[in-house]
Design a protein around this motif. Sequence first.
Motif, PDB file in Angstrom:
ATOM      1  N   VAL A 163       0.842  -1.187   0.000  1.00  0.00           N
ATOM      2  CA  VAL A 163       0.000   0.000   0.000  1.00  0.00           C
ATOM      3  C   VAL A 163       0.881   1.242   0.000  1.00  0.00           C
ATOM      4  CG1 VAL A 163      -1.671   1.323   1.361  1.00  0.00           C
ATOM      5  CG2 VAL A 163      -1.915  -1.156   1.147  1.00  0.00           C
ATOM      6  N   CYS A 164       0.509   2.225  -0.787  1.00  0.00           N
ATOM      7  CA  CYS A 164       1.229   3.500  -0.824  1.00  0.00           C
ATOM      8  C   CYS A 164       0.650   4.440   0.228  1.00  0.00           C
ATOM      9  CB  CYS A 164       1.128   4.120  -2.213  1.00  0.00           C
ATOM     10  SG  CYS A 164       1.973   5.701  -2.397  1.00  0.00           S
ATOM     11  N   SER A 165      -0.654   4.677   0.174  1.00  0.00           N
ATOM     12  CA  SER A 165      -1.291   5.583   1.142  1.00  0.00           C
ATOM     13  C   SER A 165      -2.804   5.404   1.140  1.00  0.00           C
ATOM     14  CB  SER A 165      -0.974   7.043   0.806  1.00  0.00           C
ATOM     15  OG  SER A 165      -1.671   7.913   1.675  1.00  0.00           O
ATOM     16  N   ILE A 166      -3.361   5.410   2.324  1.00  0.00           N
ATOM     17  CA  ILE A 166      -4.822   5.448   2.433  1.00  0.00           C
ATOM     18  C   ILE A 166      -5.282   6.785   3.021  1.00  0.00           C
ATOM     19  CG2 ILE A 166      -5.179   2.958   2.494  1.00  0.00           C
ATOM     20  CD1 ILE A 166      -5.428   3.180   5.549  1.00  0.00           C
ATOM     21  N   HIS A 192      -0.105   5.513 -13.259  1.00  0.00           N
ATOM     22  CA  HIS A 192      -0.009   6.007 -11.876  1.00  0.00           C
ATOM     23  C   HIS A 192       0.664   4.944 -11.007  1.00  0.00           C
ATOM     24  CE1 HIS A 192      -3.171   8.485 -13.633  1.00  0.00           C
ATOM     25  NE2 HIS A 192      -2.939   9.365 -12.665  1.00  0.00           N
ATOM     26  N   THR A 193       1.954   4.731 -11.215  1.00  0.00           N
ATOM     27  CA  THR A 193       2.624   3.565 -10.649  1.00  0.00           C
ATOM     28  C   THR A 193       3.757   3.859  -9.675  1.00  0.00           C
ATOM     29  OG1 THR A 193       3.964   3.527 -12.665  1.00  0.00           O
ATOM     30  CG2 THR A 193       2.053   2.055 -12.600  1.00  0.00           C
ATOM     31  N   VAL A 194       4.166   5.122  -9.545  1.00  0.00           N
ATOM     32  CA  VAL A 194       5.282   5.465  -8.651  1.00  0.00           C
ATOM     33  C   VAL A 194       4.737   5.994  -7.339  1.00  0.00           C
ATOM     34  CG1 VAL A 194       7.322   6.916  -8.316  1.00  0.00           C
ATOM     35  CG2 VAL A 194       6.820   5.986 -10.589  1.00  0.00           C
ATOM     36  N   CYS A 195       5.036   5.306  -6.244  1.00  0.00           N
ATOM     37  CA  CYS A 195       4.644   5.784  -4.921  1.00  0.00           C
ATOM     38  C   CYS A 195       5.701   6.786  -4.470  1.00  0.00           C
ATOM     39  CB  CYS A 195       4.538   4.634  -3.922  1.00  0.00           C
ATOM     40  SG  CYS A 195       4.040   5.187  -2.266  1.00  0.00           S
ATOM     41  N   ALA A 196       5.324   8.049  -4.439  1.00  0.00           N
ATOM     42  CA  ALA A 196       6.267   9.124  -4.138  1.00  0.00           C
ATOM     43  C   ALA A 196       5.884   9.850  -2.850  1.00  0.00           C
ATOM     44  CB  ALA A 196       6.308  10.109  -5.296  1.00  0.00           C
ATOM     45  N   VAL A 197       6.885  10.358  -2.175  1.00  0.00           N
ATOM     46  CA  VAL A 197       6.701  11.156  -0.969  1.00  0.00           C
ATOM     47  C   VAL A 197       6.786  12.624  -1.397  1.00  0.00           C
ATOM     48  CG1 VAL A 197       7.526  11.659   1.353  1.00  0.00           C
ATOM     49  CG2 VAL A 197       7.763   9.336   0.419  1.00  0.00           C
ATOM     50  N   MET A 198       5.684  13.322  -1.264  1.00  0.00           N
ATOM     51  CA  MET A 198       5.601  14.689  -1.752  1.00  0.00           C
ATOM     52  C   MET A 198       6.571  15.626  -1.032  1.00  0.00           C
ATOM     53  SD  MET A 198       3.338  14.662  -4.175  1.00  0.00           S
ATOM     54  CE  MET A 198       4.150  13.126  -4.556  1.00  0.00           C
ATOM     55  N   THR A 199       7.092  16.578  -1.803  1.00  0.00           N
ATOM     56  CA  THR A 199       7.923  17.658  -1.280  1.00  0.00           C
ATOM     57  C   THR A 199       7.326  18.966  -1.777  1.00  0.00           C
ATOM     58  OG1 THR A 199       9.381  17.735  -3.204  1.00  0.00           O
ATOM     59  CG2 THR A 199      10.019  16.236  -1.386  1.00  0.00           C
ATOM     60  N   VAL A 228       8.863   5.173  -2.671  1.00  0.00           N
ATOM     61  CA  VAL A 228       8.721   3.991  -1.825  1.00  0.00           C
ATOM     62  C   VAL A 228       8.711   2.802  -2.786  1.00  0.00           C
ATOM     63  CG1 VAL A 228       7.329   2.840  -0.074  1.00  0.00           C
ATOM     64  CG2 VAL A 228       7.361   5.348  -0.186  1.00  0.00           C
ATOM     65  N   LEU A 229       9.841   2.127  -2.901  1.00  0.00           N
ATOM     66  CA  LEU A 229       9.981   1.050  -3.877  1.00  0.00           C
ATOM     67  C   LEU A 229       8.987  -0.076  -3.661  1.00  0.00           C
ATOM     68  CD1 LEU A 229      13.861   0.768  -4.084  1.00  0.00           C
ATOM     69  CD2 LEU A 229      12.327   1.857  -5.727  1.00  0.00           C
ATOM     70  N   ARG A 230       8.759  -0.449  -2.422  1.00  0.00           N
ATOM     71  CA  ARG A 230       7.869  -1.577  -2.138  1.00  0.00           C
ATOM     72  C   ARG A 230       6.419  -1.289  -2.507  1.00  0.00           C
ATOM     73  NH1 ARG A 230      12.056  -1.900   1.526  1.00  0.00           N
ATOM     74  NH2 ARG A 230      13.027  -3.967   1.600  1.00  0.00           N
ATOM     75  N   ALA A 231       6.104   0.003  -2.700  1.00  0.00           N
ATOM     76  CA  ALA A 231       4.750   0.396  -3.085  1.00  0.00           C
ATOM     77  C   ALA A 231       4.704   0.938  -4.514  1.00  0.00           C
ATOM     78  CB  ALA A 231       4.217   1.433  -2.105  1.00  0.00           C
ATOM     79  N   THR A 232       5.820   0.804  -5.254  1.00  0.00           N
ATOM     80  CA  THR A 232       5.890   1.260  -6.638  1.00  0.00           C
ATOM     81  C   THR A 232       5.713   0.060  -7.572  1.00  0.00           C
ATOM     82  OG1 THR A 232       7.268   3.158  -6.096  1.00  0.00           O
ATOM     83  CG2 THR A 232       7.378   2.358  -8.367  1.00  0.00           C
ATOM     84  N   HIS A 233       4.703   0.130  -8.403  1.00  0.00           N
ATOM     85  CA  HIS A 233       4.335  -0.957  -9.308  1.00  0.00           C
ATOM     86  C   HIS A 233       5.430  -1.201 -10.343  1.00  0.00           C
ATOM     87  CE1 HIS A 233       2.085  -3.022 -12.504  1.00  0.00           C
ATOM     88  NE2 HIS A 233       1.182  -3.318 -11.581  1.00  0.00           N
ATOM     89  N   GLU A 234       5.640  -2.457 -10.709  1.00  0.00           N
ATOM     90  CA  GLU A 234       6.658  -2.801 -11.707  1.00  0.00           C
ATOM     91  C   GLU A 234       6.429  -2.100 -13.046  1.00  0.00           C
ATOM     92  OE1 GLU A 234       6.761  -6.965 -12.639  1.00  0.00           O
ATOM     93  OE2 GLU A 234       4.733  -6.971 -13.447  1.00  0.00           O
TER      94      GLU A 234
END
Length: 134
Positions: free
Chosen positions: A25-28, A50-57, A109-115
């Motif tokens: 999971v990326c974010s709920i 929409h496959t990259v789980c990113a931490v916003m800055t 977040v690699l573990r939440a980023t789709h292949e």
Amino acid sequence: MLRDDNGNGGGRPSTPNVLGERLEVCSISPMTGFFRDGCCDTGREDIGSHTVCAVMTAAFLEFSKSRGNDLSTPMPEFGFRGLKPGDRWCLCAPRWQEALEAGQAPRVVLRATHEGALGHCSLADLKRLAVDLA
């Protein structure tokens, strides 16, 4: 409830991330994902990938706004509170790549980023900006 092949939430066991493991999971909060299920899962209908789980800055949010995708302004009519630095969000892989090339890419977040992100971004670049590699 989050989409899950077993119906019990907590990620996508049959969908691999960029590391070849179960997509997490990326974010709920905020709820993200093309399917608005918390995961950066994708399908044929997701033409933006929409496959990259990113931490916003703050820098990335300004960059995205300058490119015509304002992710920080609340839109209550759509139940969107607007993103803030620190929020996790499923970004379009081409936009993340564009931000990388402009020196504005957020951490991932690699573990939440789709292949599927690997069709637009290199694993080496994603790893270089990963928050979840030990």
